[in-house]
Design a protein around this motif. Sequence first.
Motif, PDB file in Angstrom:
ATOM      1  N   VAL A   2       0.880  -1.169   0.000  1.00 18.71           N
ATOM      2  CA  VAL A   2       0.000   0.000   0.000  1.00 18.71           C
ATOM      3  C   VAL A   2       0.921   1.223   0.000  1.00 18.71           C
ATOM      4  O   VAL A   2       1.667   1.454   0.951  1.00 18.71           O
ATOM      5  CB  VAL A   2      -0.949  -0.014   1.223  1.00 18.71           C
ATOM      6  N   LEU A   3       0.890   1.947  -1.108  1.00 19.24           N
ATOM      7  CA  LEU A   3       1.880   3.005  -1.335  1.00 19.24           C
ATOM      8  C   LEU A   3       1.306   4.388  -1.015  1.00 19.24           C
ATOM      9  O   LEU A   3       0.132   4.662  -1.280  1.00 19.24           O
ATOM     10  CB  LEU A   3       2.332   2.973  -2.800  1.00 19.24           C
ATOM     11  N   PHE A   4       2.156   5.236  -0.452  1.00 16.52           N
ATOM     12  CA  PHE A   4       1.768   6.620  -0.164  1.00 16.52           C
ATOM     13  C   PHE A   4       2.777   7.585  -0.739  1.00 16.52           C
ATOM     14  O   PHE A   4       3.997   7.375  -0.601  1.00 16.52           O
ATOM     15  CB  PHE A   4       1.669   6.848   1.353  1.00 16.52           C
ATOM     16  N   ASN A   5       2.236   8.662  -1.345  1.00 15.42           N
ATOM     17  CA  ASN A   5       3.100   9.743  -1.798  1.00 15.42           C
ATOM     18  C   ASN A   5       3.409  10.620  -0.585  1.00 15.42           C
ATOM     19  O   ASN A   5       2.799  11.665  -0.367  1.00 15.42           O
ATOM     20  CB  ASN A   5       2.390  10.549  -2.891  1.00 15.42           C
ATOM     21  N   SER A   6       4.339  10.122   0.236  1.00 17.04           N
ATOM     22  CA  SER A   6       4.704  10.822   1.462  1.00 17.04           C
ATOM     23  C   SER A   6       6.109  10.358   1.808  1.00 17.04           C
ATOM     24  O   SER A   6       6.694   9.577   1.064  1.00 17.04           O
ATOM     25  CB  SER A   6       3.710  10.447   2.567  1.00 17.04           C
ATOM     26  N   PHE A   7       6.660  10.830   2.920  1.00 18.77           N
ATOM     27  CA  PHE A   7       7.944  10.270   3.342  1.00 18.77           C
ATOM     28  C   PHE A   7       7.948  10.084   4.846  1.00 18.77           C
ATOM     29  O   PHE A   7       7.178  10.715   5.571  1.00 18.77           O
ATOM     30  CB  PHE A   7       9.145  11.083   2.827  1.00 18.77           C
ATOM     31  N   HIS A   8       8.802   9.178   5.274  1.00 21.08           N
ATOM     32  CA  HIS A   8       8.696   8.650   6.624  1.00 21.08           C
ATOM     33  C   HIS A   8       8.748   9.743   7.684  1.00 21.08           C
ATOM     34  O   HIS A   8       7.906   9.803   8.584  1.00 21.08           O
ATOM     35  CB  HIS A   8       9.784   7.597   6.861  1.00 21.08           C
ATOM     36  N   LYS A   9       9.717  10.655   7.569  1.00 22.99           N
ATOM     37  CA  LYS A   9       9.855  11.648   8.640  1.00 22.99           C
ATOM     38  C   LYS A   9       8.691  12.639   8.650  1.00 22.99           C
ATOM     39  O   LYS A   9       8.379  13.216   9.688  1.00 22.99           O
ATOM     40  CB  LYS A   9      11.190  12.379   8.509  1.00 22.99           C
ATOM     41  N   LEU A  10       8.055  12.821   7.526  1.00 23.25           N
ATOM     42  CA  LEU A  10       6.939  13.779   7.461  1.00 23.25           C
ATOM     43  C   LEU A  10       5.732  13.267   8.240  1.00 23.25           C
ATOM     44  O   LEU A  10       5.010  14.040   8.863  1.00 23.25           O
ATOM     45  CB  LEU A  10       6.552  14.021   5.994  1.00 23.25           C
ATOM     46  N   GLU A  11       5.503  11.940   8.194  1.00 29.74           N
ATOM     47  CA  GLU A  11       4.294  11.388   8.822  1.00 29.74           C
ATOM     48  C   GLU A  11       4.637  10.144   9.640  1.00 29.74           C
ATOM     49  O   GLU A  11       3.913   9.146   9.593  1.00 29.74           O
ATOM     50  CB  GLU A  11       3.280  11.020   7.738  1.00 29.74           C
ATOM     51  N   GLU A  12       5.707  10.226  10.363  1.00 31.98           N
ATOM     52  CA  GLU A  12       6.261   9.056  11.035  1.00 31.98           C
ATOM     53  C   GLU A  12       5.237   8.312  11.904  1.00 31.98           C
ATOM     54  O   GLU A  12       5.055   7.102  11.778  1.00 31.98           O
ATOM     55  CB  GLU A  12       7.437   9.516  11.903  1.00 31.98           C
ATOM     56  N   ARG A  62       4.170   1.489   2.330  1.00 39.21           N
ATOM     57  CA  ARG A  62       5.475   2.012   1.924  1.00 39.21           C
ATOM     58  C   ARG A  62       5.286   3.480   1.520  1.00 39.21           C
ATOM     59  O   ARG A  62       4.464   3.781   0.655  1.00 39.21           O
ATOM     60  CB  ARG A  62       6.037   1.244   0.714  1.00 39.21           C
ATOM     61  N   ALA A  63       6.044   4.365   2.148  1.00 34.75           N
ATOM     62  CA  ALA A  63       6.021   5.787   1.758  1.00 34.75           C
ATOM     63  C   ALA A  63       7.127   5.987   0.724  1.00 34.75           C
ATOM     64  O   ALA A  63       8.297   5.731   1.017  1.00 34.75           O
ATOM     65  CB  ALA A  63       6.255   6.668   2.975  1.00 34.75           C
ATOM     66  N   ILE A  64       6.753   6.418  -0.482  1.00 29.07           N
ATOM     67  CA  ILE A  64       7.727   6.455  -1.585  1.00 29.07           C
ATOM     68  C   ILE A  64       7.933   7.869  -2.146  1.00 29.07           C
ATOM     69  O   ILE A  64       8.519   8.036  -3.194  1.00 29.07           O
ATOM     70  CB  ILE A  64       7.302   5.481  -2.716  1.00 29.07           C
ATOM     71  N   GLY A  65       7.424   8.882  -1.454  1.00 25.19           N
ATOM     72  CA  GLY A  65       7.486  10.236  -1.991  1.00 25.19           C
ATOM     73  C   GLY A  65       8.530  11.097  -1.312  1.00 25.19           C
ATOM     74  O   GLY A  65       9.346  10.584  -0.555  1.00 25.19           O
ATOM     75  N   PRO A  66       8.500  12.407  -1.549  1.00 26.74           N
ATOM     76  CA  PRO A  66       7.558  13.072  -2.432  1.00 26.74           C
ATOM     77  C   PRO A  66       7.891  12.801  -3.896  1.00 26.74           C
ATOM     78  O   PRO A  66       9.063  12.674  -4.243  1.00 26.74           O
ATOM     79  CB  PRO A  66       7.720  14.554  -2.095  1.00 26.74           C
ATOM     80  N   THR A  67       6.852  12.754  -4.721  1.00 28.49           N
ATOM     81  CA  THR A  67       7.041  12.328  -6.113  1.00 28.49           C
ATOM     82  C   THR A  67       7.285  13.510  -7.064  1.00 28.49           C
ATOM     83  O   THR A  67       6.980  13.408  -8.248  1.00 28.49           O
ATOM     84  CB  THR A  67       5.817  11.525  -6.603  1.00 28.49           C
ATOM     85  N   LEU A  68       7.790  14.601  -6.557  1.00 28.48           N
ATOM     86  CA  LEU A  68       8.113  15.717  -7.474  1.00 28.48           C
ATOM     87  C   LEU A  68       9.157  15.267  -8.483  1.00 28.48           C
ATOM     88  O   LEU A  68       9.947  14.361  -8.186  1.00 28.48           O
ATOM     89  CB  LEU A  68       8.727  16.891  -6.689  1.00 28.48           C
ATOM     90  N   PRO A  69       9.211  15.911  -9.650  1.00 29.01           N
ATOM     91  CA  PRO A  69      10.279  15.596 -10.590  1.00 29.01           C
ATOM     92  C   PRO A  69      11.641  15.681  -9.908  1.00 29.01           C
ATOM     93  O   PRO A  69      11.894  16.563  -9.084  1.00 29.01           O
ATOM     94  CB  PRO A  69      10.125  16.671 -11.665  1.00 29.01           C
ATOM     95  N   SER A  70      12.481  14.742 -10.278  1.00 28.58           N
ATOM     96  CA  SER A  70      13.769  14.569  -9.605  1.00 28.58           C
ATOM     97  C   SER A  70      14.633  15.834  -9.617  1.00 28.58           C
ATOM     98  O   SER A  70      15.384  16.092  -8.675  1.00 28.58           O
ATOM     99  CB  SER A  70      14.493  13.410 -10.290  1.00 28.58           C
ATOM    100  N   GLY A 103      19.656   5.852  -0.791  1.00 29.02           N
ATOM    101  CA  GLY A 103      19.699   5.332   0.583  1.00 29.02           C
ATOM    102  C   GLY A 103      18.680   5.964   1.523  1.00 29.02           C
ATOM    103  O   GLY A 103      18.581   5.571   2.689  1.00 29.02           O
ATOM    104  N   GLY A 104      17.908   6.962   1.049  1.00 30.71           N
ATOM    105  CA  GLY A 104      16.860   7.579   1.891  1.00 30.71           C
ATOM    106  C   GLY A 104      15.693   6.612   2.091  1.00 30.71           C
ATOM    107  O   GLY A 104      15.620   5.561   1.437  1.00 30.71           O
ATOM    108  N   THR A 105      14.772   6.975   2.990  1.00 30.02           N
ATOM    109  CA  THR A 105      13.695   6.035   3.334  1.00 30.02           C
ATOM    110  C   THR A 105      12.822   5.683   2.121  1.00 30.02           C
ATOM    111  O   THR A 105      12.476   4.516   1.915  1.00 30.02           O
ATOM    112  CB  THR A 105      12.801   6.614   4.445  1.00 30.02           C
ATOM    113  N   SER A 106      12.479   6.690   1.321  1.00 30.09           N
ATOM    114  CA  SER A 106      11.623   6.413   0.157  1.00 30.09           C
ATOM    115  C   SER A 106      12.388   5.608  -0.890  1.00 30.09           C
ATOM    116  O   SER A 106      11.862   4.665  -1.494  1.00 30.09           O
ATOM    117  CB  SER A 106      11.116   7.725  -0.454  1.00 30.09           C
ATOM    118  N   ASP A 107      13.648   6.001  -1.097  1.00 31.31           N
ATOM    119  CA  ASP A 107      14.485   5.295  -2.077  1.00 31.31           C
ATOM    120  C   ASP A 107      14.652   3.822  -1.669  1.00 31.31           C
ATOM    121  O   ASP A 107      14.578   2.925  -2.522  1.00 31.31           O
ATOM    122  CB  ASP A 107      15.853   5.991  -2.151  1.00 31.31           C
ATOM    123  N   THR A 108      14.828   3.585  -0.382  1.00 32.80           N
ATOM    124  CA  THR A 108      14.995   2.210   0.095  1.00 32.80           C
ATOM    125  C   THR A 108      13.718   1.403  -0.131  1.00 32.80           C
ATOM    126  O   THR A 108      13.766   0.237  -0.542  1.00 32.80           O
ATOM    127  CB  THR A 108      15.375   2.215   1.601  1.00 32.80           C
TER     128      THR A 108
END
Length: 458
Positions: free
Chosen positions: A210-220, A233-241, A441-446
């Motif tokens: 279950v994927l979220f456009n968020s990141f771990h520290k933002l909504e821990e 899994r938090a995989i964001g933010p999904t802004l252009p790289s 190596g960040g949370t979303s990247d991992t």
Amino acid sequence: MDKEETYKAHVMVLPHHGQGHMNPMVQFSKRLAAKGIKITVTTTLSNTMAMEEEAASGDHGSINFESIYDDPSEGGVAGPGGFGGFLERFEAIGSTNLVHLIKKFQDSNNPVKCLIYDANIAWASNVASELAIARASFFTQSCAFVAGCYPMHCDLAGVTPAIPPLSITTGFPELRLPHLPSLGPQTGRYPPIMRFMLRQFDNSENADWVLFNSFHKLEEEVINWMSGLWPVRAIGPTLPSSYLDNRVKDDHDYGFNIITPDAGACSKWLDSKAKRSVVYVSFGSAFSLSSEQAAEVANALLHSSKNFLWVVKPSEEDRLPTNFTSDRGLVVTWCPQLAVLGHEAVGCFVSHCGWNSTLEAISLGVPVVAMPQFLDQITNAHFVEHVWKVGIKPKIDDEGFCRSEEIEACIEMIMQGERSREIQTNLCRWRALAKEAVDEGGTSDTCIDEIIAKLSTL
Ligand SMILES: O=c1ccn([C@@H]2O[C@H](COP(=O)(O)OP(=O)(O)O[C@H]3O[C@H](CO)[C@@H](O)[C@H](O)[C@H]3O)[C@@H](O)[C@H]2O)c(=O)[nH]1
């Protein structure tokens, strides 16, 4: 070796058709594609054509687009039965076409191994079951909003919550219907738009992720709670790289616009303005201000001493006060929002707090005057003001409007003075954390790497 054989896996991605859904899901697709996954994005015919046109200019990497619903012929949201009618047709026709599309690849070098579907298209989970492929449900709202909806989902579905509801130490408002005045007259306990949101929970328990456009520290806190419910899994933010880690080649833009923006006019105008002197105003793609609220915003902008760039969609132009004009302002029907927020002339974002706009403000370090209109925007605005402390929410009067004096006062407060400095400091921190999450190596990247590792074994 045939290029087709070099992919780690083939994933089908199915976003809901709106701008606020296409942007994060196509961006996530670009991240997967950059790491060796073959991606087919499937959507309505109009969106497919628009994406292909933009893809010709090179902003979508190796992603392919396929339509499963011919909206010009079958009818879009403006067709018979409005939004509800569209949803019914899309499910009936789209589900059959999705099965055919996935089957089409079954005998190729790259059969589809996984379907990533927008949680607002929960029926897609049944297609994955039928074809025995993996599936991921993608929520385009914040984890906090979805967590706030969970008790309502259980209530509506008549089921006991699988885990106790989140005990809220972050103090976000309980999301109940009296907090949703813009939903109009309420017939029954849950009006249609709320049922549409709550249907996102259907089939979540069957998802591999279950994927979220968020990141771990933002909504821990919320992510930890929700991990007891689903494989979140938090995989964001999904802004252009290029706005964050700059690791995905040629990823500068969402590459999709519901209205063609006049990018040249916006950047020329912004270039002529002093640093942090401009108030950017936008209420997103899905909502239109009432005439009364638009007049309050217009008066605030006219009375404030600041420059302003205001996005007024063609559907809203008749809501502006007659002869609204100012030599300090530019009104456009759509703009390249990321480029605008990233421009040094912009010092404040008057926003409806759609989840994408909220993440963009945080990731680009722009303070927010939060004017939420409905549903998740109310939760997002609360977090903007009280949890992340990156903005201010004007008070709403007894009639449900933000009056011009209140909006103007918030703009002044956010652009100068003590509060403004505190907000800037907080933004610097969140901005760095957003970048860190998607960087190597960040949370979303991992999380993305873990998903790819699993996909590679299927
Ligand atoms: O002139 C503009 C205005 C907006 N945008 C982009 O459009 C997107 C808008 O998304 P969002 O801020 O999430 O607002 P909505 O389009 O209104 O999104 C709907 O979908 C979101 C995701 O589910 C929800 O959070 C919102 O409440 C819901 O209104 C953003 O990426 C903006 O960058 C532009 O490119 N140009």
